[in-house]
Enzyme design. Structure first.
Site, PDB file in Angstrom:
ATOM      1  CE1 TYR A  26       0.816   0.906   4.403  1.00  0.00           C
ATOM      2  CE2 TYR A  26       0.305  -1.432   4.427  1.00  0.00           C
ATOM      3  CZ  TYR A  26       0.855  -0.314   5.029  1.00  0.00           C
ATOM      4  OH  TYR A  26       1.440  -0.423   6.258  1.00  0.00           O
ATOM      5  CG  ASP A  29      -1.183   2.679  -4.863  1.00  0.00           C
ATOM      6  OD1 ASP A  29      -0.530   3.020  -5.867  1.00  0.00           O
ATOM      7  OD2 ASP A  29      -1.755   1.588  -4.761  1.00  0.00           O
ATOM      8  CG  HIS A  30      -1.339   6.298   1.815  1.00  0.00           C
ATOM      9  ND1 HIS A  30      -0.792   6.735   3.000  1.00  0.00           N
ATOM     10  CD2 HIS A  30      -2.582   6.836   1.772  1.00  0.00           C
ATOM     11  CE1 HIS A  30      -1.674   7.484   3.647  1.00  0.00           C
ATOM     12  NE2 HIS A  30      -2.768   7.548   2.921  1.00  0.00           N
ATOM     13  CG  PHE A  31       0.736  10.005  -0.274  1.00  0.00           C
ATOM     14  CD1 PHE A  31      -0.439  10.103  -1.002  1.00  0.00           C
ATOM     15  CD2 PHE A  31       0.651  10.136   1.098  1.00  0.00           C
ATOM     16  CE1 PHE A  31      -1.645  10.384  -0.377  1.00  0.00           C
ATOM     17  CE2 PHE A  31      -0.551  10.406   1.730  1.00  0.00           C
ATOM     18  CZ  PHE A  31      -1.698  10.541   0.989  1.00  0.00           C
ATOM     19  CB  VAL A  36       2.970   8.229   5.607  1.00  0.00           C
ATOM     20  CG1 VAL A  36       4.108   9.225   5.616  1.00  0.00           C
ATOM     21  CG2 VAL A  36       1.804   8.751   4.813  1.00  0.00           C
TER      22      VAL A  36
END
Length: 163
Positions: A26, A29-31, A36
């Site tokens: 994840y 995509d974050h970020f 984070v």
């Protein structure tokens, strides 16, 4: 989410650790330029810690535990890869099928990342017939094995040297 359970006191509290690795999917995509841990996953770590405390304190009476309500959720500092978060939860009250917890996450620099009060709901699948009973047994076995792994109770087999 929880990688290790460090301490627990039945019916009272639990301390656990979550290590955030850069390889967690994840984070792409974050970020991408500032990875984070998403806030909802920090909250999930608290919920998971509380579920472990409740399971262990009730001898796995509730094979299924879900989040019913979250209140006063507050986010502090970011959790970045390469760091760990201490998850601290305490049982506030229980009525048998629901339990209220307070929890907080603190990063390895000592800064609070998340805090919340939340209610969990626990139930069994046994009232759904023989398949539900079998599912409960399978879940309880899984949770016990996972607990042994997270708490370090699961020990490595001894290697016997031969000459």
């Amino acid at each position: 989410m929880i990688d290790r359970i460090d301490h627990w006191e039945a019916g009272k509290s639990l301390l656990a650790a979550k290590f955030l690795a850069l390889g967690e999917e994840y984070l792409a995509d974050h970020f991408p330029k500032f990875p984070v841990m998403p806030g909802v996953l920090m909250l999930e770590a608290l919920v998971e810690g509380a579920a472990w405390l409740w399971r262990a304190s009730t001898d796995y009476r509730h094979p299924v535990i879900v989040l019913r309500e979250a209140r006063n959720v507050k986010y502090g500092n970011f959790m970045q890869p390469g760091h760990w978060m201490t998850v601290a939860v305490e049982l506030v009250k229980t009525d048998g099928v629901t339990a209220v917890f307070r929890g907080k996450g603190i990063n390895d620099a000592g800064d609070q990342t998340v805090s919340a009060q939340f209610t969990l709901f626990g139930y069994s699948l046994s009232d759904r017939g023989p398949a539900g009973v079998a599912a409960d047994e399978k879940l309880q076995k899984h949770w016990r094995e996972r607990w042994a792994l997270l708490t370090g109770e699961l020990s490595r087999p001894k290697v016997i040297a031969t000459t």
